[in-house]
Design a protein around this motif. Structure first.
Motif, PDB file in Angstrom:
ATOM      1  N   PHE A  52       0.843  -1.187   0.000  1.00 55.55           N
ATOM      2  CA  PHE A  52       0.000   0.000   0.000  1.00 55.55           C
ATOM      3  C   PHE A  52       0.883   1.243   0.000  1.00 55.55           C
ATOM      4  O   PHE A  52       1.975   1.243   0.565  1.00 55.55           O
ATOM      5  CB  PHE A  52      -0.909   0.037   1.231  1.00 55.55           C
ATOM      6  CG  PHE A  52      -2.108  -0.873   1.136  1.00 55.55           C
ATOM      7  CD1 PHE A  52      -3.333  -0.374   0.734  1.00 55.55           C
ATOM      8  CD2 PHE A  52      -1.990  -2.222   1.454  1.00 55.55           C
ATOM      9  CE1 PHE A  52      -4.435  -1.214   0.647  1.00 55.55           C
ATOM     10  CE2 PHE A  52      -3.086  -3.064   1.364  1.00 55.55           C
ATOM     11  CZ  PHE A  52      -4.306  -2.563   0.954  1.00 55.55           C
ATOM     12  N   LYS A  55      -0.738   7.891   2.693  1.00 59.18           N
ATOM     13  CA  LYS A  55      -0.676   9.340   2.590  1.00 59.18           C
ATOM     14  C   LYS A  55       0.380   9.900   3.540  1.00 59.18           C
ATOM     15  O   LYS A  55       0.562   9.386   4.643  1.00 59.18           O
ATOM     16  CB  LYS A  55      -2.038   9.966   2.928  1.00 59.18           C
ATOM     17  CG  LYS A  55      -3.157   9.597   1.976  1.00 59.18           C
ATOM     18  CD  LYS A  55      -4.461  10.254   2.420  1.00 59.18           C
ATOM     19  CE  LYS A  55      -5.619   9.879   1.502  1.00 59.18           C
ATOM     20  NZ  LYS A  55      -6.902  10.485   1.971  1.00 59.18           N
ATOM     21  N   ASN A  86      -3.465   5.971   6.329  1.00 60.20           N
ATOM     22  CA  ASN A  86      -4.508   5.854   5.312  1.00 60.20           C
ATOM     23  C   ASN A  86      -3.836   5.552   3.977  1.00 60.20           C
ATOM     24  O   ASN A  86      -3.026   6.347   3.482  1.00 60.20           O
ATOM     25  CB  ASN A  86      -5.306   7.151   5.213  1.00 60.20           C
ATOM     26  CG  ASN A  86      -6.127   7.416   6.452  1.00 60.20           C
ATOM     27  OD1 ASN A  86      -7.242   6.942   6.599  1.00 60.20           O
ATOM     28  ND2 ASN A  86      -5.553   8.169   7.394  1.00 60.20           N
ATOM     29  N   SER A  88      -3.831   3.241  -0.069  1.00 59.75           N
ATOM     30  CA  SER A  88      -4.592   2.722  -1.204  1.00 59.75           C
ATOM     31  C   SER A  88      -3.671   1.898  -2.088  1.00 59.75           C
ATOM     32  O   SER A  88      -2.447   2.047  -2.053  1.00 59.75           O
ATOM     33  CB  SER A  88      -5.225   3.857  -2.007  1.00 59.75           C
ATOM     34  OG  SER A  88      -4.225   4.706  -2.542  1.00 59.75           O
ATOM     35  N   ALA A 107      -9.372  -1.028  -7.115  1.00 55.22           N
ATOM     36  CA  ALA A 107      -8.686  -0.249  -6.080  1.00 55.22           C
ATOM     37  C   ALA A 107      -9.234  -0.608  -4.707  1.00 55.22           C
ATOM     38  O   ALA A 107     -10.444  -0.818  -4.542  1.00 55.22           O
ATOM     39  CB  ALA A 107      -8.862   1.242  -6.336  1.00 55.22           C
ATOM     40  N   VAL A 108      -8.345  -0.700  -3.750  1.00 52.66           N
ATOM     41  CA  VAL A 108      -8.749  -0.914  -2.359  1.00 52.66           C
ATOM     42  C   VAL A 108      -8.144   0.188  -1.503  1.00 52.66           C
ATOM     43  O   VAL A 108      -7.068   0.706  -1.801  1.00 52.66           O
ATOM     44  CB  VAL A 108      -8.313  -2.294  -1.830  1.00 52.66           C
ATOM     45  CG1 VAL A 108      -9.053  -3.405  -2.542  1.00 52.66           C
ATOM     46  CG2 VAL A 108      -6.813  -2.482  -1.962  1.00 52.66           C
ATOM     47  N   ASN A 109      -8.852   0.546  -0.464  1.00 48.23           N
ATOM     48  CA  ASN A 109      -8.390   1.546   0.499  1.00 48.23           C
ATOM     49  C   ASN A 109      -8.240   0.885   1.862  1.00 48.23           C
ATOM     50  O   ASN A 109      -8.968  -0.062   2.197  1.00 48.23           O
ATOM     51  CB  ASN A 109      -9.369   2.715   0.590  1.00 48.23           C
ATOM     52  CG  ASN A 109      -9.505   3.454  -0.715  1.00 48.23           C
ATOM     53  OD1 ASN A 109      -8.516   3.845  -1.317  1.00 48.23           O
ATOM     54  ND2 ASN A 109     -10.731   3.637  -1.180  1.00 48.23           N
ATOM     55  N   SER A 110      -7.312   1.394   2.649  1.00 51.51           N
ATOM     56  CA  SER A 110      -7.097   0.826   3.980  1.00 51.51           C
ATOM     57  C   SER A 110      -6.855   1.933   4.991  1.00 51.51           C
ATOM     58  O   SER A 110      -6.336   3.000   4.660  1.00 51.51           O
ATOM     59  CB  SER A 110      -5.911  -0.143   3.983  1.00 51.51           C
ATOM     60  OG  SER A 110      -4.692   0.563   3.847  1.00 51.51           O
ATOM     61  N   THR A 149     -11.361  -1.558   2.470  1.00 51.96           N
ATOM     62  CA  THR A 149     -12.588  -1.308   1.704  1.00 51.96           C
ATOM     63  C   THR A 149     -12.292  -1.435   0.219  1.00 51.96           C
ATOM     64  O   THR A 149     -11.324  -0.847  -0.278  1.00 51.96           O
ATOM     65  CB  THR A 149     -13.141   0.094   1.997  1.00 51.96           C
ATOM     66  OG1 THR A 149     -13.399   0.228   3.394  1.00 51.96           O
ATOM     67  CG2 THR A 149     -14.433   0.341   1.223  1.00 51.96           C
ATOM     68  N   GLY A 150     -13.133  -2.204  -0.491  1.00 48.26           N
ATOM     69  CA  GLY A 150     -12.956  -2.376  -1.927  1.00 48.26           C
ATOM     70  C   GLY A 150     -14.002  -3.312  -2.488  1.00 48.26           C
ATOM     71  O   GLY A 150     -15.016  -3.593  -1.848  1.00 48.26           O
ATOM     72  N   ASN A 158     -17.348  -1.470  -2.602  1.00 49.54           N
ATOM     73  CA  ASN A 158     -17.330  -0.766  -1.315  1.00 49.54           C
ATOM     74  C   ASN A 158     -17.630  -1.679  -0.125  1.00 49.54           C
ATOM     75  O   ASN A 158     -18.317  -1.298   0.823  1.00 49.54           O
ATOM     76  CB  ASN A 158     -18.324   0.402  -1.331  1.00 49.54           C
ATOM     77  CG  ASN A 158     -17.963   1.442  -2.364  1.00 49.54           C
ATOM     78  OD1 ASN A 158     -16.792   1.778  -2.540  1.00 49.54           O
ATOM     79  ND2 ASN A 158     -18.972   1.950  -3.069  1.00 49.54           N
ATOM     80  N   THR A 160     -16.462  -3.595   3.173  1.00 50.26           N
ATOM     81  CA  THR A 160     -15.474  -3.274   4.210  1.00 50.26           C
ATOM     82  C   THR A 160     -15.293  -4.433   5.177  1.00 50.26           C
ATOM     83  O   THR A 160     -16.263  -5.023   5.660  1.00 50.26           O
ATOM     84  CB  THR A 160     -15.899  -2.019   4.996  1.00 50.26           C
ATOM     85  OG1 THR A 160     -15.949  -0.906   4.106  1.00 50.26           O
ATOM     86  CG2 THR A 160     -14.906  -1.717   6.107  1.00 50.26           C
TER      87      THR A 160
END
Length: 256
Positions: A52, A55, A86, A88, A107-110, A149-150, A158, A160
């Motif tokens: 990942f 940020k 945070n 992605s 895409a996945v976010n964490s 989340t993805g 979306n 989670t």
């Protein structure tokens, strides 16, 4: 964790005979702002890890330390470090987390909450007006969570997953500071380290401090430098990480 506890006991046993007591009771309190550039990977229950990009963020760290004149009893430092990352990623392979398979090409976010508390027990091995050296044991306590989340193969877009984790990791601790006479300036390095089996944790900072105020009642100093943290956690409450966070910091310290 049994190996961690054994390492902790051996560290304290080796340090105790060389302990030197502080000659005065002292209370230190400080706060640092740390601008971190972070990246890395994590996994859950032995699944394939995923890289990942996190940020760049500014985190806050607080600490308080008590030094006393009792030779056999270690001094104590309590430190709280905020570390909520945070991130992605675009998946190039299937990524499984907490039983869900996230779809390749999406895409996945964490959100990885690695905020932790350091309980530091240390002895002043050497201490005078120019040079000080501290050695001891640091126990890092993690109590956070990881959120992904993805798009999953069963839950759709979306979706989670959330996993809580907690654990204690003991590390060797050291700090050294050297002052420049008649300037109020000093240079310091402080760090905690562990390397056992597949786990590697290091958390160190180097910098300079400048005393703005120095009298019988209170000392006030500003600090600036660089902090780096590596968290290679191997099966801590089923969590595996390989995360690096580093960047400049700026802080203030008060000594009563």
């Amino acid at each position: 964790m049994k190996k961690y506890c054994l390492a902790a006991a051996l560290s304290m046993a080796c340090l105790a005979p060389a302990a030197q007591a502080d000659t005065l009771l002292g209370l230190y309190a400080g706060v640092d702002g740390w601008k971190s550039d972070s990246d890395g990977q994590f996994s859950y229950k032995g699944n394939q890890p995923q890289d990942f990009k996190f940020k760049d963020e500014t985190f806050v760290s607080y600490y308080i330390a008590l030094e006393h004149p009792v030779p056999a009893v270690p001094n104590f430092k309590f430190k709280y470090t905020e570390l909520e990352l945070n991130g992605s990623a675009v998946l190039t392979d299937t990524f499984s987390f907490n039983g869900s398979d996230y779809v390749v090409g999406t895409a996945v976010n964490s959100v990885n909450d690695l905020t932790h508390i350091d309980y530091i027990f240390y002895y002043e091995i050497f201490d005078n007006d120019l040079i000080s050296i501290d050695l001891g044991l640091n126990v890092k306590q993690f109590d956070g969570d990881m959120i992904v989340t993805g798009t999953t193969q069963t839950g759709g877009a979306n979706f989670t997953e959330n996993v809580d984790f907690s654990g204690f990791v003991p590390l060797a601790y050291g700090r050294a500071e050297a002052g420049l006479p008649f300037t109020g300036l000093s240079m310091f390095v402080e760090g905690s380290f562990l390397a056992i089996d597949d786990s590697k944790v290091q958390d160190y900072q180097v910098g300079v401090a400048w005393e703005l105020l120095d009298n019988l009642a209170v000392d006030v100093a500003v600090k600036a430098g660089y902090r780096s943290m590596t968290l290679e956690l191997d099966d801590v409450d089923d969590i595996n990480t390989n995360i690096d966070a580093s960047g400049p910091f700026l802080g203030v310290q008060v000594h009563f």
